[in-house]
Design a protein around this motif. Structure first.
Motif, mmCIF file in Angstrom:
data_model
loop_
_atom_site.group_PDB
_atom_site.id
_atom_site.type_symbol
_atom_site.label_atom_id
_atom_site.label_comp_id
_atom_site.label_asym_id
_atom_site.label_seq_id
_atom_site.Cartn_x
_atom_site.Cartn_y
_atom_site.Cartn_z
ATOM 1 N N GLU A 130 -34.130 7.287 -35.425
ATOM 2 C CA GLU A 130 -33.193 6.174 -35.290
ATOM 3 C C GLU A 130 -33.830 5.076 -34.451
ATOM 4 O O GLU A 130 -34.432 5.345 -33.412
ATOM 5 C CB GLU A 130 -31.914 6.654 -34.598
ATOM 6 N N PRO A 131 -33.765 3.825 -34.910
ATOM 7 C CA PRO A 131 -34.320 2.741 -34.090
ATOM 8 C C PRO A 131 -33.542 2.608 -32.785
ATOM 9 O O PRO A 131 -32.326 2.786 -32.748
ATOM 10 C CB PRO A 131 -34.138 1.511 -34.981
ATOM 11 N N VAL A 132 -34.238 2.309 -31.705
ATOM 12 C CA VAL A 132 -33.618 2.123 -30.400
ATOM 13 C C VAL A 132 -33.603 0.634 -30.075
ATOM 14 O O VAL A 132 -34.641 -0.019 -30.078
ATOM 15 C CB VAL A 132 -34.396 2.892 -29.305
ATOM 16 N N HIS A 133 -32.416 0.121 -29.806
ATOM 17 C CA HIS A 133 -32.287 -1.287 -29.455
ATOM 18 C C HIS A 133 -32.862 -1.514 -28.068
ATOM 19 O O HIS A 133 -32.536 -0.813 -27.119
ATOM 20 C CB HIS A 133 -30.822 -1.703 -29.485
ATOM 21 N N ALA A 134 -33.770 -2.453 -27.954
ATOM 22 C CA ALA A 134 -34.389 -2.755 -26.670
ATOM 23 C C ALA A 134 -34.466 -4.266 -26.481
ATOM 24 O O ALA A 134 -34.490 -5.029 -27.450
ATOM 25 C CB ALA A 134 -35.776 -2.132 -26.576
ATOM 26 N N MET A 135 -34.496 -4.666 -25.245
ATOM 27 C CA MET A 135 -34.644 -6.078 -24.905
ATOM 28 C C MET A 135 -35.796 -6.221 -23.928
ATOM 29 O O MET A 135 -36.081 -5.320 -23.131
ATOM 30 C CB MET A 135 -33.365 -6.623 -24.253
ATOM 31 N N GLU A 136 -36.469 -7.350 -23.997
ATOM 32 C CA GLU A 136 -37.547 -7.618 -23.043
ATOM 33 C C GLU A 136 -36.982 -8.366 -21.850
ATOM 34 O O GLU A 136 -36.313 -9.391 -21.998
ATOM 35 C CB GLU A 136 -38.660 -8.432 -23.707
ATOM 36 N N LEU A 137 -37.263 -7.841 -20.658
ATOM 37 C CA LEU A 137 -36.824 -8.485 -19.424
ATOM 38 C C LEU A 137 -38.039 -8.951 -18.638
ATOM 39 O O LEU A 137 -39.083 -8.303 -18.654
ATOM 40 C CB LEU A 137 -36.021 -7.509 -18.560
ATOM 41 N N PRO A 138 -37.904 -10.058 -17.921
ATOM 42 C CA PRO A 138 -39.001 -10.492 -17.041
ATOM 43 C C PRO A 138 -39.092 -9.589 -15.818
ATOM 44 O O PRO A 138 -38.075 -9.214 -15.241
ATOM 45 C CB PRO A 138 -38.588 -11.919 -16.647
ATOM 46 N N VAL A 139 -40.311 -9.211 -15.450
ATOM 47 C CA VAL A 139 -40.545 -8.502 -14.197
ATOM 48 C C VAL A 139 -40.856 -9.564 -13.149
ATOM 49 O O VAL A 139 -41.913 -10.189 -13.180
ATOM 50 C CB VAL A 139 -41.698 -7.488 -14.315
ATOM 51 N N MET A 140 -39.925 -9.754 -12.234
ATOM 52 C CA MET A 140 -40.010 -10.868 -11.288
ATOM 53 C C MET A 140 -40.767 -10.461 -10.019
ATOM 54 O O MET A 140 -40.290 -10.618 -8.902
ATOM 55 C CB MET A 140 -38.615 -11.362 -10.930
ATOM 56 N N ALA A 187 -40.021 -3.851 -21.863
ATOM 57 C CA ALA A 187 -38.973 -3.510 -22.823
ATOM 58 C C ALA A 187 -37.997 -2.533 -22.179
ATOM 59 O O ALA A 187 -38.404 -1.517 -21.609
ATOM 60 C CB ALA A 187 -39.589 -2.897 -24.077
ATOM 61 N N VAL A 188 -36.712 -2.853 -22.263
ATOM 62 C CA VAL A 188 -35.675 -2.054 -21.621
ATOM 63 C C VAL A 188 -34.635 -1.649 -22.668
ATOM 64 O O VAL A 188 -34.187 -2.490 -23.454
ATOM 65 C CB VAL A 188 -34.991 -2.872 -20.498
ATOM 66 N N PRO A 189 -34.247 -0.361 -22.715
ATOM 67 C CA PRO A 189 -33.196 0.051 -23.651
ATOM 68 C C PRO A 189 -31.916 -0.728 -23.429
ATOM 69 O O PRO A 189 -31.500 -0.952 -22.288
ATOM 70 C CB PRO A 189 -33.006 1.545 -23.323
ATOM 71 N N GLY A 190 -31.311 -1.161 -24.534
ATOM 72 C CA GLY A 190 -30.090 -1.948 -24.421
ATOM 73 C C GLY A 190 -28.966 -1.216 -23.721
ATOM 74 O O GLY A 190 -28.079 -1.841 -23.138
ATOM 75 N N ILE A 200 -34.074 -2.042 -12.780
ATOM 76 C CA ILE A 200 -33.379 -3.042 -13.591
ATOM 77 C C ILE A 200 -32.187 -3.556 -12.789
ATOM 78 O O ILE A 200 -31.360 -2.764 -12.308
ATOM 79 C CB ILE A 200 -32.900 -2.444 -14.927
ATOM 80 N N ILE A 201 -32.124 -4.854 -12.629
ATOM 81 C CA ILE A 201 -31.135 -5.486 -11.748
ATOM 82 C C ILE A 201 -30.233 -6.423 -12.558
ATOM 83 O O ILE A 201 -30.733 -7.227 -13.362
ATOM 84 C CB ILE A 201 -31.830 -6.300 -10.634
ATOM 85 N N ARG A 202 -28.916 -6.293 -12.354
ATOM 86 C CA ARG A 202 -27.978 -7.268 -12.927
ATOM 87 C C ARG A 202 -27.680 -8.323 -11.886
ATOM 88 O O ARG A 202 -27.317 -7.995 -10.756
ATOM 89 C CB ARG A 202 -26.680 -6.597 -13.372
ATOM 90 N N GLU A 203 -27.847 -9.573 -12.248
ATOM 91 C CA GLU A 203 -27.620 -10.656 -11.300
ATOM 92 C C GLU A 203 -26.155 -10.705 -10.873
ATOM 93 O O GLU A 203 -25.254 -10.714 -11.700
ATOM 94 C CB GLU A 203 -28.007 -12.003 -11.919
#
Length: 230
Positions: free
Chosen positions: A100-110, A130-133, A164-167
């Protein structure tokens, strides 16, 4: 990776030791870096020691030994590593099973965040990851930071992990947050509000809890996930 203040202090210590054969005093370091108190120098010294650039020798005055220098001081700034491209099969094995494809998003590493002594706030993108959605909520922006230090090790956050940080600019007691201290230093700690003060708690008994007036601490985000490489 060193902050500007850490690099300035290491450069000053290195030059003085080359000139005089002994490291400068804390008062001389404070004056050279134009800091208001010795506590700022103490934090920088501890950060340099944690990162393996210096070593403090017990029971000796001014006992600082430089262990290594960054490339900008050691003369190897022009070094470029060789990269070997690995190959991979161009065909799919006959008995391979589809997944099964895994949904991922690219996040900036700050940049890096200190789980230990606070480091100066870093706001530039060093790379992407790349971070899992499933780690990301539908509300708010997210970014990633690489952890330096071991002060949150008992919370399962190790040196070298990517958090992984949520603003957000708010937090509840017990949240692990990115805290900006005096608009200069950023650190990853557990948040506790105590009246008009904020306690930034480590998850390692080696590190003391820092209690600061609430106007000196700004929440920059809340931990929502972690990625570890082996």
């Amino acid at each position: 990776m060193l902050t500007k203040k850490q690099l300035d202090l290491l450069t000053f210590i290195h030059k003085r030791m080359q000139r005089d054969g002994v490291p400068p005093s804390f008062d001389e370091m404070k004056e050279a870096l134009n800091l208001r108190s010795k506590s700022g120098i103490h934090r920088l010294i501890t950060a340099l020691e944690e990162r393996g650039f210096i070593r403090r020798l017990a029971h000796r005055a001014r006992a600082i030994e430089i262990v290594k220098l960054p490339e900008s001081l050691s003369g190897n700034a022009g070094f470029t590593p060789k990269v070997i491209n690995g190959g991979r099969p161009e065909t799919t094995p006959r008995d391979a099973m589809p997944i099964e494809p895994v949904h991922a998003m690219e996040l900036p590493v700050m940049g890096q965040i200190a789980a230990g002594v606070p480091i100066e706030a870093i706001s530039h993108t060093s790379r992407h990851i790349a971070v899992p959605g499933s780690m990301l909520s539908s509300q708010g922006n997210h970014y990633a930071l690489e952890v330096k230090g071991d002060s949150m090790i008992n919370a399962g956050i190790n040196d070298g992990d990517v958090v992984i940080i949520r603003e957000t600019n708010t937090a509840q007691n017990g949240d692990i947050v990115v805290a900006l201290v005096e608009d200069q230093e950023a650190t990853l700690k557990t948040f506790r509000r105590k009246g008009n003060s904020i306690a930034l708690e480590a998850a390692n008994p080696v590190y003391e809890t820092r209690v600061l007036p609430d106007h000196m601490v700004k929440v920059q985000g809340r931990l929502v996930g972690l990625i570890r490489s082996y």
